[in-house]
Design an enzyme around this catalytic site. Structure first.
Site, PDB file in Angstrom:
ATOM      1  N   SER A 127      -4.993   3.291   3.513  1.00 49.33           N
ATOM      2  CA  SER A 127      -5.028   2.463   2.304  1.00 49.33           C
ATOM      3  C   SER A 127      -5.098   0.989   2.680  1.00 49.33           C
ATOM      4  O   SER A 127      -5.901   0.242   2.132  1.00 49.33           O
ATOM      5  CB  SER A 127      -3.783   2.732   1.451  1.00 49.33           C
ATOM      6  OG  SER A 127      -3.874   2.045   0.226  1.00 49.33           O
TER       7      SER A 127
ATOM      8  N   LYS B  35       0.796  -1.236   0.000  1.00 51.47           N
ATOM      9  CA  LYS B  35       0.000   0.000   0.000  1.00 51.47           C
ATOM     10  C   LYS B  35       0.828   1.286   0.000  1.00 51.47           C
ATOM     11  O   LYS B  35       0.380   2.331   0.482  1.00 51.47           O
ATOM     12  CB  LYS B  35      -0.987   0.019   1.191  1.00 51.47           C
ATOM     13  CG  LYS B  35      -1.937  -1.137   1.190  1.00 51.47           C
ATOM     14  CD  LYS B  35      -2.819  -1.116  -0.033  1.00 51.47           C
ATOM     15  CE  LYS B  35      -3.488  -2.447  -0.272  1.00 51.47           C
ATOM     16  NZ  LYS B  35      -3.941  -2.613  -1.657  1.00 51.47           N
TER      17      LYS B  35
ATOM     18  N   THR C 151       2.045  -0.888  -7.023  1.00 50.34           N
ATOM     19  CA  THR C 151       1.406  -1.064  -8.335  1.00 50.34           C
ATOM     20  C   THR C 151       1.916   0.000  -9.308  1.00 50.34           C
ATOM     21  O   THR C 151       2.232  -0.284 -10.461  1.00 50.34           O
ATOM     22  CB  THR C 151      -0.132  -0.929  -8.193  1.00 50.34           C
ATOM     23  OG1 THR C 151      -0.564  -1.706  -7.075  1.00 50.34           O
ATOM     24  CG2 THR C 151      -0.846  -1.381  -9.435  1.00 50.34           C
TER      25      THR C 151
ATOM     26  N   HIS D 170       7.986  -7.720  -1.280  1.00 53.47           N
ATOM     27  CA  HIS D 170       7.644  -6.967  -0.059  1.00 53.47           C
ATOM     28  C   HIS D 170       8.572  -7.379   1.101  1.00 53.47           C
ATOM     29  O   HIS D 170       8.407  -6.908   2.220  1.00 53.47           O
ATOM     30  CB  HIS D 170       6.205  -7.270   0.377  1.00 53.47           C
ATOM     31  CG  HIS D 170       5.134  -6.628  -0.478  1.00 53.47           C
ATOM     32  ND1 HIS D 170       5.211  -5.337  -0.925  1.00 53.47           N
ATOM     33  CD2 HIS D 170       3.940  -7.097  -0.910  1.00 53.47           C
ATOM     34  CE1 HIS D 170       4.105  -5.040  -1.622  1.00 53.47           C
ATOM     35  NE2 HIS D 170       3.337  -6.092  -1.638  1.00 53.47           N
TER      36      HIS D 170
ATOM     37  N   TYR E 299       6.491   8.116  -2.618  1.00 50.80           N
ATOM     38  CA  TYR E 299       5.241   8.174  -3.394  1.00 50.80           C
ATOM     39  C   TYR E 299       4.816   9.620  -3.629  1.00 50.80           C
ATOM     40  O   TYR E 299       4.486  10.009  -4.749  1.00 50.80           O
ATOM     41  CB  TYR E 299       4.186   7.404  -2.603  1.00 50.80           C
ATOM     42  CG  TYR E 299       2.789   7.373  -3.178  1.00 50.80           C
ATOM     43  CD1 TYR E 299       2.397   6.340  -4.034  1.00 50.80           C
ATOM     44  CD2 TYR E 299       1.844   8.336  -2.841  1.00 50.80           C
ATOM     45  CE1 TYR E 299       1.108   6.284  -4.543  1.00 50.80           C
ATOM     46  CE2 TYR E 299       0.557   8.291  -3.346  1.00 50.80           C
ATOM     47  CZ  TYR E 299       0.193   7.259  -4.197  1.00 50.80           C
ATOM     48  OH  TYR E 299      -1.087   7.208  -4.698  1.00 50.80           O
TER      49      TYR E 299
ATOM     50  N   ARG F 206       5.715   5.638   1.487  1.00 52.00           N
ATOM     51  CA  ARG F 206       4.640   6.632   1.467  1.00 52.00           C
ATOM     52  C   ARG F 206       4.354   7.063   2.894  1.00 52.00           C
ATOM     53  O   ARG F 206       4.669   6.321   3.837  1.00 52.00           O
ATOM     54  CB  ARG F 206       3.408   5.947   0.863  1.00 52.00           C
ATOM     55  CG  ARG F 206       2.233   6.824   0.620  1.00 52.00           C
ATOM     56  CD  ARG F 206       1.080   6.002   0.058  1.00 52.00           C
ATOM     57  NE  ARG F 206      -0.014   6.866  -0.311  1.00 52.00           N
ATOM     58  CZ  ARG F 206      -1.201   6.442  -0.692  1.00 52.00           C
ATOM     59  NH1 ARG F 206      -1.459   5.152  -0.753  1.00 52.00           N
ATOM     60  NH2 ARG F 206      -2.152   7.295  -0.990  1.00 52.00           N
TER      61      ARG F 206
ATOM     62  N   ARG G 152      -7.626   2.535  -5.459  1.00 49.46           N
ATOM     63  CA  ARG G 152      -8.681   3.045  -4.588  1.00 49.46           C
ATOM     64  C   ARG G 152      -8.891   4.507  -4.951  1.00 49.46           C
ATOM     65  O   ARG G 152      -9.630   4.817  -5.871  1.00 49.46           O
ATOM     66  CB  ARG G 152      -8.295   2.832  -3.114  1.00 49.46           C
ATOM     67  CG  ARG G 152      -9.451   2.901  -2.122  1.00 49.46           C
ATOM     68  CD  ARG G 152      -8.946   2.680  -0.699  1.00 49.46           C
ATOM     69  NE  ARG G 152      -8.025   3.738  -0.274  1.00 49.46           N
ATOM     70  CZ  ARG G 152      -8.397   4.834   0.382  1.00 49.46           C
ATOM     71  NH1 ARG G 152      -9.645   5.009   0.741  1.00 49.46           N
ATOM     72  NH2 ARG G 152      -7.492   5.751   0.715  1.00 49.46           N
TER      73      ARG G 152
END
Ligand code: PAP
Length: 304
Positions: free
Chosen positions: A146, A59, A63, A116, A199, A138, A269
């Site tokens: 998230s 999160k 992606t 991860h 991010y 982030r 999202r």
């Protein structure tokens, strides 16, 4: 393997599909299925010096980073109307380290792989091969929202409970701040092999950061490409607005087999900075600020 798990601390969480047990392995929490993969990777993954690992805590922009790196590396092969990103979930465009243990058959010169796994638990061959690592992180509050909202979206467990667990460090590959710290310390020791990306910086200044990323992974943009707007085209292709509206990335089409939850908020999202303000009380904000101060103040790492 079973014997190892018997000795690990565990914690059971409420999850959208019932209860989920987390185990703490080498200082980090995750579910058994994922930790088994980590242990197997530690035993048999053979990194190559040419590998480029995209590393992250869940999160935090995984992606997006995968899509960008894939578009950068394959830009000579595909253009914006032929790229597999139009028909393939970014997660399926490149291999996951933990699921790529047998590399004998893998003769591809495609360098990207993601994971991860926390820095201190990476397979030894990653460190000895000196392969490149890109780490994305982030701000903690948006990651809490998230991760926890994704988790809770289709159930009625209170956000407060999920929030508290995250703050106790019990989250996927958490404590999150320790995950960042591991890569951050390593990036200070090995700046040539670890790129630390934020991010929010990527959002604020995508052009410079995408150029930085391309250069670091060995696929710099030429002057001709820059003049032809290739950087901007890649940014547009990989933007949340573009990817989230593609059929392949819509919730109902997600390949749920490999993921713990499947719901509409999982990979795409809102992608909004500061969304935490819609969920946090003043007490929650204060608690996270104090926690981060307490965990990081002596380290030199500043997380705004
Ligand atoms: P993962 O670990 O499950 O793969 P990851 O991709 O790291 O998740 O993070 C998901 C977050 O990135 C989501 O943030 P949100 O919950 O605040 O909305 C998701 O919306 C956001 N995200 C996904 N794709 C992009 C993109 N192309 N650009 C910017 N943000 C994105």
């Amino acid at each position: 393997m079973e014997e190892t798990f018997k000795t690990l601390p565990k914690h059971t969480l409420n999850w959208s599909k019932g209860k989920l047990t987390f185990y703490k392995y080498e200082g980090f929490w995750s579910i058994k299925k994922y930790l088994e993969e980590v242990i197997l990777a530690q035993q048999s993954f053979k990194a190559r010096p040419t590998d480029v690992l995209l590393c992250s805590c869940p999160k935090t922009g995984t992606t997006w980073l995968k899509a960008l790196a894939f578009a950068i590396v394959t830009r000579d092969k595909f253009n914006e109307s032929t790229t597999p990103l139009l028909t393939t979930l970014p997660h399926d465009c490149l291999p996951i380290l933990e699921k790529t243990l047998d590399r004998i058959e893998d003769n591809s010169c495609f360098p990207l792989m993601s994971t991860h796994i926390p820095y201190t638990s990476l397979p030894e061959s990653v460190l000895s091969s000196n392969c490149k690592i890109v780490y994305i992180y982030r701000n903690v509050k948006d990651v809490i929202v998230s991760q926890e909202i994704s988790k809770l979206a289709i159930e009625d467990a209170p956000f407060e409970e999920a929030f508290d667990e995250f703050c106790q460090g019990v989250s996927f590959y958490g404590p999150y701040w320790d995950h960042i710290l591991g890569y951050w310390k390593a990036s200070l020791e090995r700046p040539d092999t670890i790129l630390f990306l934020k991010y929010e910086d990527l959002k604020m200044d995508p052009v410079s950061n995408v150029k930085r990323l391309a250069e670091f992974i060995g696929y710099p943009f030429s002057i001709q490409e820059t003049n032809a707007g290739v950087v901007e085209k890649i940014i547009q292709l990989c933007s949340f607005e573009n990817l989230s509206k593609l059929e392949v990335n819509k919730s109902e089409n997600l390949p749920a087999k490999d993921f713990v939850v499947e719901n509409q908020f999982f990979f795409f999202r809102k992608a909004k900075d500061g969304d935490w303000e819609n969920y946090f009380t003043d007490d929650m904000k204060e608690k996270v600020d104090k926690l981060i101060d307490q965990e990081l103040s002596s380290t030199g790492l500043v997380l705004k």
